[in-house]
Scaffold this active site. Structure first.
Site, PDB file in Angstrom:
ATOM      1  N   LYS A  76       0.826  -1.203   0.000  1.00 37.55           N
ATOM      2  CA  LYS A  76       0.000   0.000   0.000  1.00 37.55           C
ATOM      3  C   LYS A  76       0.864   1.259   0.000  1.00 37.55           C
ATOM      4  O   LYS A  76       2.082   1.208   0.112  1.00 37.55           O
ATOM      5  CB  LYS A  76      -0.937  -0.005   1.203  1.00 37.55           C
ATOM      6  CG  LYS A  76      -1.861  -1.217   1.251  1.00 37.55           C
ATOM      7  CD  LYS A  76      -2.734  -1.341   0.008  1.00 37.55           C
ATOM      8  CE  LYS A  76      -3.816  -0.280  -0.051  1.00 37.55           C
ATOM      9  NZ  LYS A  76      -4.757  -0.494  -1.179  1.00 37.55           N
ATOM     10  N   HIS A  94      -1.885   4.846  -5.607  1.00 38.73           N
ATOM     11  CA  HIS A  94      -3.186   5.530  -5.668  1.00 38.73           C
ATOM     12  C   HIS A  94      -3.018   7.027  -5.937  1.00 38.73           C
ATOM     13  O   HIS A  94      -3.542   7.866  -5.211  1.00 38.73           O
ATOM     14  CB  HIS A  94      -3.978   5.298  -4.379  1.00 38.73           C
ATOM     15  CG  HIS A  94      -4.192   3.846  -4.052  1.00 38.73           C
ATOM     16  ND1 HIS A  94      -4.908   3.001  -4.864  1.00 38.73           N
ATOM     17  CD2 HIS A  94      -3.759   3.094  -3.011  1.00 38.73           C
ATOM     18  CE1 HIS A  94      -4.915   1.779  -4.338  1.00 38.73           C
ATOM     19  NE2 HIS A  94      -4.213   1.803  -3.226  1.00 38.73           N
ATOM     20  N   ARG A 198     -12.114  -9.323 -12.696  1.00 42.06           N
ATOM     21  CA  ARG A 198     -11.564 -10.098 -11.589  1.00 42.06           C
ATOM     22  C   ARG A 198     -12.419  -9.941 -10.333  1.00 42.06           C
ATOM     23  O   ARG A 198     -12.808 -10.921  -9.695  1.00 42.06           O
ATOM     24  CB  ARG A 198     -10.129  -9.649 -11.299  1.00 42.06           C
ATOM     25  CG  ARG A 198      -9.071 -10.123 -12.289  1.00 42.06           C
ATOM     26  CD  ARG A 198      -7.703  -9.784 -11.737  1.00 42.06           C
ATOM     27  NE  ARG A 198      -6.608 -10.275 -12.555  1.00 42.06           N
ATOM     28  CZ  ARG A 198      -5.859  -9.510 -13.345  1.00 42.06           C
ATOM     29  NH1 ARG A 198      -6.116  -8.217 -13.435  1.00 42.06           N
ATOM     30  NH2 ARG A 198      -4.854 -10.021 -14.041  1.00 42.06           N
ATOM     31  N   LEU A 307      -9.960  -4.499   0.878  1.00 43.43           N
ATOM     32  CA  LEU A 307     -10.801  -5.643   1.232  1.00 43.43           C
ATOM     33  C   LEU A 307     -10.044  -6.975   1.304  1.00 43.43           C
ATOM     34  O   LEU A 307     -10.329  -7.791   2.182  1.00 43.43           O
ATOM     35  CB  LEU A 307     -11.945  -5.763   0.224  1.00 43.43           C
ATOM     36  CG  LEU A 307     -13.088  -4.754   0.367  1.00 43.43           C
ATOM     37  CD1 LEU A 307     -13.945  -4.770  -0.890  1.00 43.43           C
ATOM     38  CD2 LEU A 307     -13.920  -5.062   1.603  1.00 43.43           C
TER      39      LEU A 307
END
Length: 372
Positions: A76, A94, A198, A307
């Site tokens: 991340k 991101h 996906r 998630l």
């Protein structure tokens, strides 16, 4: 050619996944590379598992002072800070869809002469991602959607279940959600948008595991007539669509004020602050601490941007198996016309597109250096 790979500790709350498993590190060591692993109290794989295969362990967050030839790999985004970034970094940043704070992040790379290979933009010649957590994101997103709906039907506050914790495996997740669902006679009508991707396939997989056949929409089903009022007839919407360009939304605040059956939205796509958001009805992602929010009376939403962390071991092993062959090519400098070259081109383009007002350059720095 010997390379130095530095696996960093993840600082994002509730993140236990790793993009390199101990077995993958063992293979890299066998190929002659050096692998340094930061100690982590949260990673799903124990420090001892890495040490046992020959990795050198160092303190958490010590990558900041790593040798400049180190390739810093994580999962991340980095923590927000003010220092420049001078290494080659591999992770999900991101920032390339103009998400909140993207200017500062890219500026840190430009100032430090660092490079970013964003895992989301490692694609093959057909622009398909070479490694993704999508199946497990959809699987977990569907689980949360059903569990949130079940809680509303039973008059229970879903956030009282927080913080959400990882499951031992996928069947443990199925059994947990199904136990509460079986207290309700009826079954919800579920719509999965992006069902052929996906994430969509993962969502459908979970739903079928609990005996629910969803309505499955693809891009052709959402190409016109936005907002799509037909969505309001379903009990649950699971959005797994991958939206790369700005477009009219699937739903907006005005549309959801109309008469509806829709009670729960699980936004697996989860891009509330980006210009490509197809569900501009909420402002911030939900979290493991607060997994759901109330949008309107009898309409709740869950949108957690990591998630697969709810199934950390399975999702890590799956992702790593997809990434490793390409990482070996990268370390062998086989990058011409490769996913790595394509990812780097995106980094160059997005960095160069920043306006001068968005970048603070040191006196002796040059913006042109990102094209060197």
């Amino acid at each position: 050619m010997q390379r130095l790979i530095w696996l960093r500790h993840e600082t994002k709350p509730f993140e236990q996944r790793s993009c390199l498993t101990p077995n993958a590190c063992k293979k890299l060591l066998e190929l002659g590379h050096d692998v340094i692993v930061e100690r982590s109290p949260v990673r799903i794989f124990e420090d001892a598992e890495y040490e046992s295969v020959g990795c050198k362990l160092v303190e958490s967050n010590s990558w900041i002072n790593a040798p400049l030839n180190a390739i810093i790999i994580g999962l991340k985004e980095l923590e927000d800070a003010d220092f420049s970034l001078s290494h080659r970094h591999i992770h999900f940043a991101h920032v390339f869809k103009n998400q909140h704070g993207y200017e500062k992040t890219l500026s840190r790379f430009i100032k430090g002469d660092g490079l970013l290979y964003d895992l989301e933009y490692l694609t093959d010649s057909n622009q398909k991602r070479i490694a993704a957590f999508g199946v497990w994101a959809g699987f977990a997103g569907a689980a949360l959607a059903i569990d949130l709906w079940t809680h509303t039907q039973l008059g229970m506050n879903y956030n009282s279940k927080a913080p959400l914790v990882p499951y031992e495996n996928e069947m443990a997740m199925v059994d947990d959600v199904e136990e509460r669902l079986n207290k309700i006679i009826s079954r919800p009508r579920v719509l999965v948008i992006g069902a052929k991707g996906r994430s969509g396939k993962g969502a459908v997989k979970f739903l079928r595991a609990i005996g629910i056949e969803a309505t499955m929409w693809g891009s052709r089903d959402t190409i016109t007539n936005h907002p799509i009022e037909e969505i309001l007839g379903f009990d649950i919407l699971i959005n797994c669509a991958l939206i790369k360009e700005p477009r009219s939304p699937f739903l907006d605040l005005q549309t959801i004020e109309k008469e509806r059956n829709l009670t729960v939205i699980s936004d697996v796509g989860c891009d509330p602050n980006g210009p490509c958001n197809p569900l501009p009805i909420y402002e911030n992602c939900t979290t493991m601490d607060i997994p759901s929010i109330k949008i309107q009376d009898n309409l709740y939403l869950t949108a957690i941007d990591h998630l697969p962390s709810l199934l950390p071991r399975e999702s890590s092993e799956d992702f790593c198996s997809q990434l490793l062959p390409h990482l070996v090519d990268f370390l062998d400098n086989k990058i011409e016309n490769s996913p790595w070259e394509r990812a780097l081109e995106v980094f160059y383009r997005k960095s160069y597109d920043l306006s001068p007002d968005e970048i603070t350059i040191e006196e002796n720095d040059s913006r042109d250096k990102i094209l060197m």
